[in-house]
Scaffold this active site. Sequence first.
Site, PDB file in Angstrom:
ATOM      1  N   ASP A  72       0.804  -1.100  -0.111  1.00 19.39           N
ATOM      2  CA  ASP A  72      -0.197   0.082   0.145  1.00 19.39           C
ATOM      3  C   ASP A  72       1.006   1.153  -0.193  1.00 19.39           C
ATOM      4  O   ASP A  72       2.261   1.277   0.166  1.00 19.39           O
ATOM      5  CB  ASP A  72      -1.090   0.006   1.152  1.00 19.39           C
TER       6      ASP A  72
ATOM      7  N   ASP B 143       0.146   5.145   1.072  1.00 20.85           N
ATOM      8  CA  ASP B 143       0.040   6.132   2.180  1.00 20.85           C
ATOM      9  C   ASP B 143      -0.270   5.106   3.455  1.00 20.85           C
ATOM     10  O   ASP B 143      -1.107   4.618   3.600  1.00 20.85           O
ATOM     11  CB  ASP B 143      -1.317   6.795   1.959  1.00 20.85           C
TER      12      ASP B 143
ATOM     13  N   ASP C 208      -1.617  -1.135   5.827  1.00 26.88           N
ATOM     14  CA  ASP C 208      -1.891  -0.511   7.029  1.00 26.88           C
ATOM     15  C   ASP C 208      -3.276  -0.281   7.349  1.00 26.88           C
ATOM     16  O   ASP C 208      -3.867   0.199   8.090  1.00 26.88           O
ATOM     17  CB  ASP C 208      -1.215   0.839   7.292  1.00 26.88           C
TER      18      ASP C 208
END
Length: 222
Positions: free
Chosen positions: A14, A16, A172
């Site tokens: 991922d 950001d 995250d």
Amino acid sequence: MKLSGPKLDAVFFDLDGTLVDSAPDMIAAMQRLCAERGTSLLDAAGVGTSVSKGGRAMLRRGFPAADEALVDELLPRFLDLYAQAIATHTTTFPGVDDVLATLEARGVHWGIVTNKPGWLARALLAALRLDARCVALVSGDCLPQKKPDPAPILRACTLANVEPARSVYVGDDLRDIEAGRNAGMRTIAAGWGYIDGEDPHAWGADLVLATPRALLHALDLV
């Protein structure tokens, strides 16, 4: 703890909250938007921790009294303001550069699967000089489906010419882990990211790591 399974051919991340700490520039854009609207940003920390949930989630933190119609109205301007200063304060998380360099030295491909719009993802990667090193970028507008649907991750595997079973996805957010697992990948929850009060151990990832550098040991790269 090391990640078990087949030989590793690729690691997908991922963006950001996993590869890059973009919250400072997102918060700055929200502050500018608030100023344009004649108000102040009261929950900067909340905007930062909700980055991985997307622009609308950040706007709900920045404008807590806004209904969904106003959130939709504000979103394009928020993204424009963000794009104007997309990498002023954004950096890779500590340890990420070592991880990427080690993957490259070992001949392991790495790529990015993000729900971020492509025009923003490409601009950010170019500003950080990561664009030429990334073997696959699948953004939120590449396909009709977005994470947690596995389609974007499977598309990244196709672009990188690797098998999902020989790949790992790192993210995250719960939807990252769901997408990676549904694509047939091993998954790692990035405990250093924008968790926003959630428990990443409850997401069902194969591993939960506290720092990017822990990836080196987990992926048997040291």
